[in-house]
Design an enzyme around this catalytic site. Structure first.
Site, PDB file in Angstrom:
ATOM      1  N   GLY A  10     -30.219  15.915  15.298  1.00 30.23           N
ATOM      2  CA  GLY A  10     -29.300  17.053  15.150  1.00 30.23           C
ATOM      3  C   GLY A  10     -29.942  18.373  15.551  1.00 30.23           C
ATOM      4  O   GLY A  10     -29.295  19.266  16.083  1.00 30.23           O
ATOM      5  N   GLU A  41     -23.496  15.301  11.248  1.00 31.50           N
ATOM      6  CA  GLU A  41     -23.635  14.568   9.977  1.00 31.50           C
ATOM      7  C   GLU A  41     -25.006  13.908  10.053  1.00 31.50           C
ATOM      8  O   GLU A  41     -25.182  12.864  10.663  1.00 31.50           O
ATOM      9  CB  GLU A  41     -22.499  13.558   9.854  1.00 31.50           C
ATOM     10  CG  GLU A  41     -22.269  13.107   8.438  1.00 31.50           C
ATOM     11  CD  GLU A  41     -22.767  11.699   8.226  1.00 31.50           C
ATOM     12  OE1 GLU A  41     -23.844  11.578   7.606  1.00 31.50           O
ATOM     13  OE2 GLU A  41     -22.115  10.753   8.674  1.00 31.50           O
ATOM     14  N   CYS A  50     -26.604   6.874   5.119  1.00 30.44           N
ATOM     15  CA  CYS A  50     -27.006   8.273   4.978  1.00 30.44           C
ATOM     16  C   CYS A  50     -26.755   8.730   3.547  1.00 30.44           C
ATOM     17  O   CYS A  50     -27.341   9.705   3.092  1.00 30.44           O
ATOM     18  CB  CYS A  50     -26.296   9.150   5.987  1.00 30.44           C
ATOM     19  SG  CYS A  50     -24.545   8.977   5.894  1.00 30.44           S
TER      20      CYS A  50
HETATM   21  C1  UN1 Z   1     -23.199   6.886   6.821  1.00 27.92           C
HETATM   22  O1  UN1 Z   1     -24.109   6.274   6.247  1.00 27.92           O
HETATM   23  O2  UN1 Z   1     -23.414   7.490   7.911  1.00 27.92           O
HETATM   24  O3  UN1 Z   1     -20.046   7.025   1.771  1.00 27.92           O
HETATM   25  C2  UN1 Z   1     -21.795   6.905   6.368  1.00 27.92           C
HETATM   26  C3  UN1 Z   1     -20.526   6.033   2.312  1.00 27.92           C
HETATM   27  C4  UN1 Z   1     -19.770   5.433   3.472  1.00 27.92           C
HETATM   28  C5  UN1 Z   1     -20.106   6.128   4.741  1.00 27.92           C
HETATM   29  C6  UN1 Z   1     -21.565   6.289   5.017  1.00 27.92           C
HETATM   30  N1  UN1 Z   1     -18.361   5.535   3.219  1.00 27.92           N
HETATM   31  O4  UN1 Z   1     -21.556   5.497   1.929  1.00 27.92           O
END
Ligand code: UN1
Length: 507
Positions: free
Chosen positions: A248, A265, A299
């Protein structure tokens, strides 16, 4: 103690299963060279594919831009029809797509199906949104004037996605971008080409079925140079990039330099506070799913547990017990809860982080070792730390849960916020005031803040994203659709007189 052995399917069996899924959706992988499709289940290559070149990316953007010029004047509810058909195809091929996600990202079956469900959900959401691209009417200061906002399509959206949600993150962006009147060029992770080919093919089928412009969506299986071409192309109005903070940091300034828009993100370093009043029977499964689920490769994965001193020993003991019972192995096996890490790099990153944690005074109380198997199978780790040391402040994309302790609520919040990332957070408490304080302006500084639930597994209805080094973007639900459109403010004078704003007189 003997390490349990892991029984895995053969690479041939995985290849066959991938081909069956691809055939079921009607897709054919482009044979050639330049890109290997592999599976973390055995760590071996399944197919050699043709990689797209920088020129291919260039062409894809040009074609998508042409398609956008037609699509932008198609009524939004008619655009919604395309996404409705895509949602139907996703329902029909849920199991095939989940197979490909398991094969390429190593997700256990239930999480792979969950990822496809997330795609179906965002399609439903976007179809509704296609009839709700509302602008406001604003009280004008002038008589006989109307002040209003209209929302228009933006252009080509470049979607750069990561291996860990190889299809859902694309769908959050694409479903909304399509109803918003945009075209999409998708550069997926080089680790997950097959699921991308299958997904893109389903959208092509939907495009064909409703008679939308063929080039509305273009998939580019490109390397870093191809990604850079997409990022630098002035015809790409919005670059929506999901991945590491390091990525990013490169994408953001490049897009800004040409005055494009970006939606980032990036990394998370998510924490859960466990307060003295917490219901540990509720907290325990929430923590284990968030920390060890998806083998720590979301993430939103829980990476820091901030526990009140009085509870720490009991909670850690229960966690160690739960971690000891986690079935690790073949993600296709219904009993497995922890599948493989994506590649050797992830294994090295985990081993390095554990070594550093110990050098910084940490004690590994559960897991951390690698099982003897092809592919990277690790035992999720719990590490008690003396404080929030350097390694704790970094995101390591692996199942490591650092445990920190606190005495006062203020300390817990300070520890919580004292990291560079700001994606997801949660608190387990039965004290309502404390819960509200955690959600207040001087509480959690994250884009997602939860009570009595873990940090991962957000629903698509809410806006998804985070602050600080997480990049500030918001995808999926709520009013995230606005990122995919441009706003025009309209002043209409129906008074027959020219009146200037701010009482200015002229002529
Ligand atoms: C991600 O890891 O990039 O909230 C997205 C969550 C999932 C999306 C994760 N609905 O863990």
């Amino acid at each position: 103690m003997t390490t349990p052995t892991i029984t895995l399917p053969t690479t041939d069996a995985l290849r066959e299963r991938a081909l069956t899924a691809l055939r079921a959706v009607g897709a054919t992988p482009p044979a050639g060279t330049g890109l290997s499709a592999r599976s973390p289940i055995t760590g071996e290559t399944l197919f050699e594919l043709r990689a797209d070149t920088v020129d291919d990316v260039d062409r894809a953007v040009g074609e998508a831009h042409e398609a956008y010029l037609t699509w932008r004047t198609t009524p939004a509810p008619a655009r919604g029809e395309l996404v409705r058909v895509l949602g139907e195809l996703l329902r029909e091929h849920k199991s095939d797509l989940a197979d490909l996600i398991t094969i390429e990202a190593g997700k256990i079956r239930s999480e792979a199906l969950g990822e496809v469900q997330e795609m179906i959900d965002i399609c439903d959401f976007a179809v509704g949104q296609s009839r709700q691209l509302y602008g406001r009417t604003i009280a004008s200061e002038r008589p006989g004037h109307r002040l209003a906002e209209t929302w228009h399509p933006l252009g080509v959206v470049g979607v750069i996605s990561a291996f860990n949600f190889p299809a859902a993150v694309w769908s959050w962006n694409t479903a909304l971008a399509l109803v918003a009147g945009d075209a999409v060029v998708w550069k997926p992770s080089e680790l997950t080409p097959l699921i991308s080919i299958a997904t893109a093919h389903l959208l092509d089928r939907a495009i064909d079925r409703v008679g939308a412009p063929t080039a509305l969506h273009r998939l580019v299986l490109a390397d870093r140079a191809g990604g850079e071409r997409l990022v630098d192309d002035a015809r790409v109005a919005l670059v929506s990039a999901t991945g590491s903070t390091r990525m990013g940091r490169e994408v953001g300034p490049r897009v800004a330099a040409r005055f494009g828009r970006s939606l980032l993100e990036l990394g998370g370093n998510n924490a859960t506070v466990v307060a003295p009043s917490a219901d540990l029977d509720l907290a325990l499964p929430g923590i284990v799913f968030a920390a060890a689920g998806t083998a720590g490769q979301r993430c939103t994965t829980l990476r820091r547990l901030i526990v009140h001193t009085d509870l720490a020993d009991e909670l850690v003991e229960r966690l160690v017990g739960a971690y000891g019972r986690l079935p690790i192995g073949d993600p296709f096996d219904e009993g497995t809860l922890v599948g493989p890490l994506v590649d050797e790099r992830a294994a090295t990153a985990m081993a390095d982080a554990l070594e550093r944690a110990q050098a910084e005074g940490g004690k590994v109380v559960a897991g951390g070792t690698r099982r003897d198997a092809p592919g990277v199978y690790v035992e999720p780790a719990v590490v008690r730390m003396p404080g929030q040391t350097a390694v704790v402040r970094e995101e390591t994309f692996a199942p490591i849960l650092y445990v920190l302790t606190y005495d006062t609520f203020e300390q817990a919040v300070a520890l919580h916020n004292d990291v560079p990332q700001g994606l997801s957070s949660s608190i387990f408490t039965r004290d309502q005031e404390e819960a509200e304080l955690f959600l207040a302006a001087d509480g959690s500084d994250c884009g997602i803040a939860n009570v009595n639930i873990g940090t991962s597994g957000a629903e698509i209805g809410g806006a998804f994203g985070g602050e600080k080094e997480t990049g500030g973007g918001r995808e999926s639900g709520s009013d995230a659709w606005k990122s995919y459109m441009r706003r025009a403010t309209n002043t209409v004078n129906y008074s027959g007189h020219l009146t200037l704003a701010q009482n200015v007189s002229f002529l």
